[in-house]
Write a protein that holds these residues in place. Structure first.
Motif, PDB file in Angstrom:
ATOM      1  N   TYR A 198       0.856  -1.191   0.000  1.00 33.37           N
ATOM      2  CA  TYR A 198       0.000   0.000   0.000  1.00 33.37           C
ATOM      3  C   TYR A 198       0.895   1.246   0.000  1.00 33.37           C
ATOM      4  O   TYR A 198       1.662   1.476   0.941  1.00 33.37           O
ATOM      5  N   LYS A 199       0.773   2.038  -1.057  1.00 30.19           N
ATOM      6  CA  LYS A 199       1.688   3.167  -1.231  1.00 30.19           C
ATOM      7  C   LYS A 199       1.601   4.176  -0.094  1.00 30.19           C
ATOM      8  O   LYS A 199       2.620   4.704   0.354  1.00 30.19           O
ATOM      9  N   ASP A 200       0.381   4.446   0.391  1.00 32.44           N
ATOM     10  CA  ASP A 200       0.262   5.443   1.455  1.00 32.44           C
ATOM     11  C   ASP A 200       0.913   4.955   2.745  1.00 32.44           C
ATOM     12  O   ASP A 200       1.550   5.731   3.469  1.00 32.44           O
ATOM     13  N   LEU A 201       0.808   3.635   3.025  1.00 37.15           N
ATOM     14  CA  LEU A 201       1.459   3.090   4.212  1.00 37.15           C
ATOM     15  C   LEU A 201       2.974   3.091   4.045  1.00 37.15           C
ATOM     16  O   LEU A 201       3.713   3.395   4.987  1.00 37.15           O
ATOM     17  N   VAL A 237       8.551   4.276  -4.325  1.00 37.60           N
ATOM     18  CA  VAL A 237       7.904   5.180  -3.364  1.00 37.60           C
ATOM     19  C   VAL A 237       8.809   5.425  -2.169  1.00 37.60           C
ATOM     20  O   VAL A 237       8.997   6.569  -1.725  1.00 37.60           O
ATOM     21  N   VAL A 238       9.391   4.364  -1.637  1.00 35.00           N
ATOM     22  CA  VAL A 238      10.205   4.475  -0.429  1.00 35.00           C
ATOM     23  C   VAL A 238      11.514   5.222  -0.707  1.00 35.00           C
ATOM     24  O   VAL A 238      11.943   6.069   0.082  1.00 35.00           O
ATOM     25  N   CYS A 239      12.147   4.921  -1.842  1.00 38.49           N
ATOM     26  CA  CYS A 239      13.428   5.562  -2.161  1.00 38.49           C
ATOM     27  C   CYS A 239      13.289   7.062  -2.410  1.00 38.49           C
ATOM     28  O   CYS A 239      14.258   7.805  -2.265  1.00 38.49           O
ATOM     29  N   GLU A 240      12.092   7.496  -2.776  1.00 34.44           N
ATOM     30  CA  GLU A 240      11.862   8.934  -2.936  1.00 34.44           C
ATOM     31  C   GLU A 240      11.916   9.668  -1.597  1.00 34.44           C
ATOM     32  O   GLU A 240      12.131  10.875  -1.552  1.00 34.44           O
ATOM     33  N   ILE A 241      11.716   8.913  -0.507  1.00 32.88           N
ATOM     34  CA  ILE A 241      11.624   9.522   0.831  1.00 32.88           C
ATOM     35  C   ILE A 241      12.878   9.288   1.670  1.00 32.88           C
ATOM     36  O   ILE A 241      13.329  10.191   2.386  1.00 32.88           O
ATOM     37  N   LEU A 242      13.447   8.087   1.621  1.00 34.51           N
ATOM     38  CA  LEU A 242      14.620   7.791   2.445  1.00 34.51           C
ATOM     39  C   LEU A 242      15.777   8.725   2.078  1.00 34.51           C
ATOM     40  O   LEU A 242      15.959   9.052   0.908  1.00 34.51           O
ATOM     41  N   ALA A 264      18.377   0.398 -10.155  1.00 34.17           N
ATOM     42  CA  ALA A 264      17.942   1.554 -10.947  1.00 34.17           C
ATOM     43  C   ALA A 264      17.008   2.472 -10.159  1.00 34.17           C
ATOM     44  O   ALA A 264      16.884   3.665 -10.479  1.00 34.17           O
ATOM     45  N   LEU A 265      16.351   1.932  -9.125  1.00 32.88           N
ATOM     46  CA  LEU A 265      15.430   2.724  -8.302  1.00 32.88           C
ATOM     47  C   LEU A 265      16.113   3.348  -7.086  1.00 32.88           C
ATOM     48  O   LEU A 265      15.479   4.093  -6.332  1.00 32.88           O
ATOM     49  N   GLY A 266      17.403   3.028  -6.870  1.00 32.74           N
ATOM     50  CA  GLY A 266      18.130   3.674  -5.791  1.00 32.74           C
ATOM     51  C   GLY A 266      18.527   2.788  -4.625  1.00 32.74           C
ATOM     52  O   GLY A 266      18.904   3.287  -3.569  1.00 32.74           O
ATOM     53  N   ILE A 267      18.468   1.453  -4.804  1.00 30.86           N
ATOM     54  CA  ILE A 267      18.849   0.530  -3.733  1.00 30.86           C
ATOM     55  C   ILE A 267      20.355   0.252  -3.787  1.00 30.86           C
ATOM     56  O   ILE A 267      20.942   0.133  -4.868  1.00 30.86           O
TER      57      ILE A 267
END
Length: 376
Positions: A198-201, A237-242, A264-267
């Motif tokens: 769930y993206k919001d969670l 979603v998470v990598c945009e915030i961390l 490619a997503l930032g991990i």
């Protein structure tokens, strides 16, 4: 621990970084071979160091707690000395193993009561006890105690579980502050983002975790059966915030293609049992696709296991010989396949790093994904 971000790919979020701990340098992105019970299954430490050559490996809190038990590890001077490994180690918190024991565990606010898979004895993990166990194990990077939600998982359960994971995190941090280091080196602590699919969670959890200000951050609760596209969506979603100046660890992922897409997503950091488990079943990962070495087509193929020659086993043995070892149920076959697969995974992440630094990662990644998505 010190983390330095060296370069970010201009066409993706892929990053090349460097972590420095008391046990040495870790160049990212990195794959961490899984050494569940103080052993990367089927591989001598000499082969692990000289052929596979990882900067860091992973140990498992749940399994090490049950066997050989913390008393033995403490008497040995910690996991590094016990297993003869002088490089970096990360330990997970045991949360995933507790999740996998769904028929033999009970989760409460206090913690998790579970039944040992070894002798049926009952034990309880709490955020506090898990921190104590990881202090004794002595890994360079230790993880917060969390609940890994199953897939699929309804929204209300995922939300309740996420908030409990956050409360457990507060208890981990508070207790860890009271616990001195056991050995003559420091440990770094990573909290874990949850929230199912769930993206919001995931956003809410990532914001909470980012606010803790830990030395690194992890993403848990993925690679548990969800489609790859959902995994990538949650990672994005998470990598945009961390925070960008801290390493990001995606737990339990995955296939070679999963790893490249998540880089490619930032991990920055990965672990997975797939290269070793699949090796024991005769599946070899290569840059040109996947080989099932048990297939009859390899019976009289005397070409090298892998002409790329990443490790010594790739040219020392032929496909026909390796197939014969599996047909004869000779354990050497599993060892050869394991060394090959781990060598390939380390090659893949290091090659990704080279292309990130060279500025052509996206083009190379797309080519590799297309090549590897084949059955040979």
């Amino acid at each position: 621990m010190k983390f330095t971000l060296k370069y970010t790919d201009p066409h993706s979020k892929a990053r090349a970084g460097e972590m420095i701990t008391d046990h040495g340098k870790i160049e990212t992105p990195i794959f961490m071979p899984v050494g569940t019970v103080a052993s990367v299954k089927g591989v001598h430490q000499k082969e692990l160091k000289e052929e596979i050559n990882p900067d860091i490996i992973l140990g498992n809190t749940y399994h090490l707690y049950l066997r050989p038990k913390t008393q033995i590890l403490e008497k040995a001077g910690g996991l590094h000395k016990f297993m003869g490994w002088d490089r970096n180690i990360l330990t997970d918190s045991g949360g995933y193993q507790v999740y996998s024991l769904s028929d033999n565990r009970k989760i409460k606010e206090e913690g998790v009561k579970f039944k040992s898979h070894i002798d049926g004895s009952y034990h309880t993990f709490t955020p506090e006890s898990v921190m104590e166990v990881q202090r004794i194990i002595g890994a360079d990077i230790i993880m917060a105690f969390d609940e890994c939600t199953p897939y699929p998982c309804d929204y209300k359960y995922a939300q309740r579980s996420m908030h409990m994971t956050h409360r457990w995190l507060e208890r981990c941090i508070k207790h860890l502050e009271k616990l001195p280091y056991k050995y003559d080196y420091s440990q770094s602590f990573f909290p874990i983002v949850q929230g199912s699919t769930y993206k919001d969670l995931r956003r809410q959890s990532a914001e909470y975790i980012a606010g803790v200000g830990a030395e690194g951050n992890a993403i848990g609760g993925l690679s548990v059966g969800e489609p790859a596209d959902e995994m990538y969506a949650m990672t994005e979603v998470v990598c945009e915030i961390l925070p960008e100046d801290k390493p990001r660890y995606l737990m339990g992922v995955g296939t070679p293609i999963n790893i490249l897409e998540n880089i490619a997503l930032g991990i920055d950091m990965f672990d997975c049992v797939m290269p070793t488990r699949n090796a024991r079943n005769g599946m070899l990962f290569t840059a040109h696709g996947t080989i099932n070495i048990k297939n009859k087509k390899w019976e009289d193929d005397f070409s090298p296991v892998d002409e790329m020659a990443i490790t010594f086993v790739d040219t020392e043995y032929s496909k026909a010989y390796l197939r014969h070892l599996f047909a004869a149920n000779e354990y050497l076959g599993k060892q050869i396949a394991t060394i090959h697969n781990l060598g390939f995974y380390l090659w893949l992440t290091r090659e990704a790093r080279k292309h990130i630094l060279a500025g052509d990662f996206t083009e190379w990644k797309n080519k590799m994904v297309k090549q590897m998505d084949k059955r040979l």
